[in-house]
Design an enzyme around this catalytic site. Structure first.
Site, PDB file in Angstrom:
ATOM      1  N   ASP A 483       0.802  -1.225   0.000  1.00  0.00           N
ATOM      2  CA  ASP A 483       0.000   0.000   0.000  1.00  0.00           C
ATOM      3  C   ASP A 483       0.834   1.274   0.000  1.00  0.00           C
ATOM      4  O   ASP A 483       0.322   2.360  -0.265  1.00  0.00           O
ATOM      5  CB  ASP A 483      -0.836   0.039   1.292  1.00  0.00           C
TER       6      ASP A 483
HETATM    7  C1  BGC Z   1      -2.778  -3.714   4.530  1.00  0.00           C
HETATM    8  C2  BGC Z   1      -2.585  -4.608   3.335  1.00  0.00           C
HETATM    9  C3  BGC Z   1      -1.295  -4.260   2.646  1.00  0.00           C
HETATM   10  C4  BGC Z   1      -0.134  -4.263   3.614  1.00  0.00           C
HETATM   11  C5  BGC Z   1       1.153  -3.827   2.963  1.00  0.00           C
HETATM   12  C6  BGC Z   1      -1.561  -3.762   5.411  1.00  0.00           C
HETATM   13  O1  BGC Z   1      -1.713  -2.871   6.437  1.00  0.00           O
HETATM   14  O2  BGC Z   1      -3.911  -4.154   5.233  1.00  0.00           O
HETATM   15  O3  BGC Z   1      -3.653  -4.482   2.455  1.00  0.00           O
HETATM   16  O4  BGC Z   1      -1.098  -5.210   1.654  1.00  0.00           O
HETATM   17  O5  BGC Z   1      -0.413  -3.409   4.693  1.00  0.00           O
HETATM   18  O6  BGC Z   1       1.172  -2.501   2.632  1.00  0.00           O
END
Ligand code: BGC
Length: 812
Positions: A483
């Site tokens: 993200d």
């Molecule tokens: C989110 C995921 C994401 C991950 C890496 C998590 O907090 O829920 O959707 O893939 O972070 O960024």
């Protein structure tokens, strides 16, 4: 240092020191009605949705940490104390908190009185039961003054924390006998209320918070408790609470039980009222009556235990290592249920108001849960798919209460669609229920444009194909799984979000090698599914696209020693030796090795060796290395974190299992298990002081080697780490993997393991599996024997429901 111990027989973690390095919590309820509870009884309750139906109030990031919860205060003459140590913090003679499968038992002892509180949400019940048992272990008769306490939330947890000009005037309660009803906003648009009852007559109560505490006191010293006298207050506005006051006399050796029920009711519009302004209490009274005796509570707890016995009997292992067994058999599966229920919404790190159910998150969570209650997984798949857009893109999140896509975050995360293939395929492989593919599923919740779930998978697959960049790699959009890798964001304004701010996709060259690997893995799943369904033309079409992607990755995604991570907006490499910082990332190594890309040419082995050399650390594999040390506007949030934290070179536990699975692809069981143990919580129990979060569940992130305090964990409970570790260890390392036509057994274990035993219930039959490893290998099948007969394959057939089969596998 340890703060407790595992009681594997009872499936409990027993905390015997209340001063844990962080609140160590548990979850009550597993369907509609939920509570979070810490080892000192902190926490809160909600119905379905932690944002829109918050029943009791909680203040996050409070001082002291974890203030507010389901408290009991005991006034024993000159001493006031609480069974969970907090909030009074009176030193206890003994303290014990047992977190079990959806129940918690907190026991404190002071001056000869033992107070034992059992907290749980009975199955199929919109209420939390709290059974307080007081026992007089002293030689004198004791007269105790007992006060319960909980604080109502005004339903919407977000506005509850900000709109005080309104909130302080809306609060309303009703009190009838020993039941306190919370009915704020019931007279207008709400058709729900909450209640808190006790099964004995009370000698008083309080419902006005300031009268109970005194304006200048904290949770640790309520004025009425200190005075030993309730105020009998009726809240009008301000902050309604619920506190019962009970006088208890206990002879030496005597014990008394009190059953408190904290519940929630929804009434139909025309059944809301009993009389003018008096709420219809029928449903509340029915629930209270269901649990008004100790024997009824015992029976409800026994039902809950049976429920978990059942769920946890579906996959059990006897590996000879108790740390592995307790995770695989108990806690990892339990955490998978919890992540299935909550996605990333409500924990002690997720406030319950920020995020609902994640599209990618929930699909991944399914994989660790689907064997437990496939029907619920089925329903979830349909809910998730219903938030997809017709072009295959999807809302990144949706709210559990109304199941609608969340407009605040929107879509545009280009990995999202592919996870629907994972979720659906995992479900079908577990159940054999291909019928799910024919379900008519809306797009963006619009039933008029519903198409089959299979069509949703097709548009998921095609969403990647239709969004390729200049190298033929998938465009990344707002971000992929990571993200924080926001390659189209370019934000200079601290007031905007890295993910949702204007997305500079126009003319962008930002491509993701991770999505490419993901596409190959789930594209192949899609192809297999098409073939199973006889859709050979579609299979052929998809095969060509996947083959092309493999070639493209080899050509543009390989850096010489490892897979590069992405191309940025301008088309420059990320995660390449050419870069000054973050030369290598974990995600593309994970996905491209899971996909076996270039395995024959040695690319997988090379990439995995690079991971070992550059990303591995004492506490797990870090996400990238070297960490970013400055903000790169073209990379976004990832470079905003200090080095060693979160997505900037933290040990992001979610993706460590990708490497573990990658290691099984090349047959390196020793390394796969070495990585497993590094992040597996039961192996970290001895360093709880450093690790900080619960030793019975995974945390999302452990500070990486560049951090100030490597090894310190954050964000426990709600993380894809749970399902990915379960998936990796059970399906690829122990290697017992559901397939369309049977159970594939293909272990990859450390060479010094002599073998292991496991029991797997699969489509109604029981597989008693024994794996032996006489040659000290990691992987490879020398012999398969089923029910005493040699068998020519390690894909064990689907048997008739109710039958038991013995399967012996010789590794060699
Ligand atoms: C989110 C995921 C994401 C991950 C890496 C998590 O907090 O829920 O959707 O893939 O972070 O960024």
């Amino acid at each position: 240092m340890k703060y407790g111990y595992f009681d594997d027989k009872k499936r409990e973690y027993v905390i015997n020191n209340p001063r844990t390095p962080w609140p160590w919590i548990n979850y009550l309820g597993n369907e509609d009605f939920f509570s979070l509870i810490s080892n000192s009884a902190g926490g809160y309750t909600f119905y379905k949705d932690a944002k829109f139906r918050r029943i009791t109030r909680y203040r996050y990031n409070n001082v002291p940490m974890d203030s507010g919860g389901k408290y009991f205060y005991i006034n024993d003459g000159d001493c006031v104390w609480s069974p969970g140590w907090k909030p009074c913090k009176t030193e206890l003679d003994t303290y014990e908190c047992r977190h079990g499968m959806n129940y918690t038992n907190i026991k404190g002892e002071k001056n000869g009185i033992i107070a034992n509180v059992l907290y749980f949400v009975p199955l199929k019940t919109w209420a939390e039961v709290q059974r307080l048992t007081l026992t007089n272990n002293s030689k004198k008769t004791k007269k105790l003054k007992v006060f319960s306490f909980t604080e109502w939330c005004l339903w919407n947890a977000a506005s509850d924390m900000e709109n005080f000009q309104r909130n302080f005037s809306t609060g309303e309660v009703e009190i009838e006998g020993s039941v306190i009803y919370h009915k704020t906003e019931y007279k207008e648009r709400r058709d729900h209320y909450a209640y808190y009852s006790v099964n004995v007559p009370v000698q008083g109560y309080d419902t006005d918070r300031e009268s109970f505490f005194g304006l200048y006191n904290g949770f640790d010293e309520p004025q009425v408790v200190a005075e030993g006298k309730p105020g009998n207050t009726v809240a009008h506005g301000w902050s309604p609470i619920a506190s019962h006051y009970i006088e208890v006399e206990l002879k030496p050796g005597e014990s008394k039980d009190f059953i408190f029920i904290l519940g929630y009711v929804e009434n139909k519009q025309d059944e809301k009222w009993e009389s003018k302004n008096i709420i219809n209490k029928k449903k509340a009274k029915e629930t209270i009556a269901r649990f008004n005796s100790v024997s009824k509570v015992d029976a409800a707890l026994a039902d809950l235990r049976n429920y978990w016995d059942n769920l946890l009997s579906i996959y059990t292992v006897d590996s000879g290592d108790e740390k592995v067994d307790r995770m695989v058999n108990i806690w990892n599966q339990y955490q998978c249920m919890i992540t299935f229920c909550f996605s990333r919404s409500a924990s002690f790190f997720e406030s319950g108001i920020g995020r609902g159910m994640g599209f990618r998150d929930s699909n991944q969570d399914l994989t660790g849960f689907v064997h437990q209650i496939p029907e619920r997984a089925r329903e979830r798949i349909i809910d998730i798919a219903s938030t997809q857009f017709p072009d295959g893109g999807c809302y990144h999140q949706y709210q559990p209460l109304n199941k609608r896509g969340n407009n605040d975050i929107g879509g545009g995360f280009n990995d999202d669609p592919l996870w629907l293939i994972l979720g659906t395929v995992s479900y079908i492989k577990e159940t054999g229920d291909f019928g799910i593919l024919d379900e008519k599923v809306p797009f963006d919740n619009d039933i008029s444009v519903a198409r089959s779930l299979f069509d949703h998978l097709t548009v998921s697959f095609d969403h990647v194909v239709n969004n390729l960049g200049p190298h033929g790699l998938p465009l990344i959009g707002r971000a992929d799984w990571n993200d924080c890798l926001n390659l189209n964001c370019f934000s200079n304004d601290p007031n905007e979000s890295f993910q949702t701010t204007e997305n500079k996709t126009e003319g962008s060259k930002a491509e993701s090698v991770m999505i490419a690997g993901l596409f190959v893995v789930y594209g192949r799943d899609y192809i297999d599914l098409c073939k199973k369904l006889g859709k050979n033309k579609e299979a052929e079409r998809a095969q060509k696209l996947v083959d092309t992607m493999v070639d493209v990755i080899k050509k543009y995604g390989w850096d010489g020693e490892w897979f590069i991570r992405a191309y940025d907006y301008y088309g420059h490499k990320i995660g390449s030796n050419e870069n000054e910082e973050s030369k290598i990332f974990i995600e593309s190594q994970g996905w491209c090795t899971m996909a076996g890309i270039g395995k024959e040419e040695g690319l997988c082995t090379k990439a995995l060796n690079a991971v070992k050399e550059r990303l591995d650390s004492k506490y797990g594999i870090v996400l990238n290395n070297p960490a970013f040390t400055k903000y790169y506007i073209e990379y976004g949030e990832i470079s905003s974190y200090p080095a060693g934290y979160k997505e900037n070179a933290g040990v992001f536990c979610h993706n460590n299992p990708w490497i573990m699975i990658g290691e099984t692809v090349v047959g390196n069981g020793n390394r796969a298990w070495e990585y497993y143990k590094k992040i597996c919580p039961s192996y970290l129990e001895d360093i709880s002081e450093l690790h900080k979060t619960e030793p019975y569940v995974y945390a999302q992130m452990v500070a990486g080697k560049d951090a100030f305090k490597p090894g310190e964990a954050k964000n426990s409970w709600l993380t894809g780490t749970a399902s990915w570790n379960f998936y990796a260890v059970t399906q690829f390392m122990l290697g017992i993997r559901p397939e369309y036509d049977g159970l594939l057994i293909d272990p990859c274990i450390p060479t010094d393991w002599k073998g292991f035993k496991a029991v797997r219930k699969f489509r109604g039959a029981v597989y008693e599996i024994e794996v032996v490893n006489p040659y000290g290998k990691s992987k490879g099948i020398k012999e398969v024997v089923i029910d005493g007969q040699k068998y020519g394959s390690n894909l064990i057939p689907v048997y008739k429901s109710g039958t038991i089969h013995k399967v012996k596998i010789v590794i060699g």
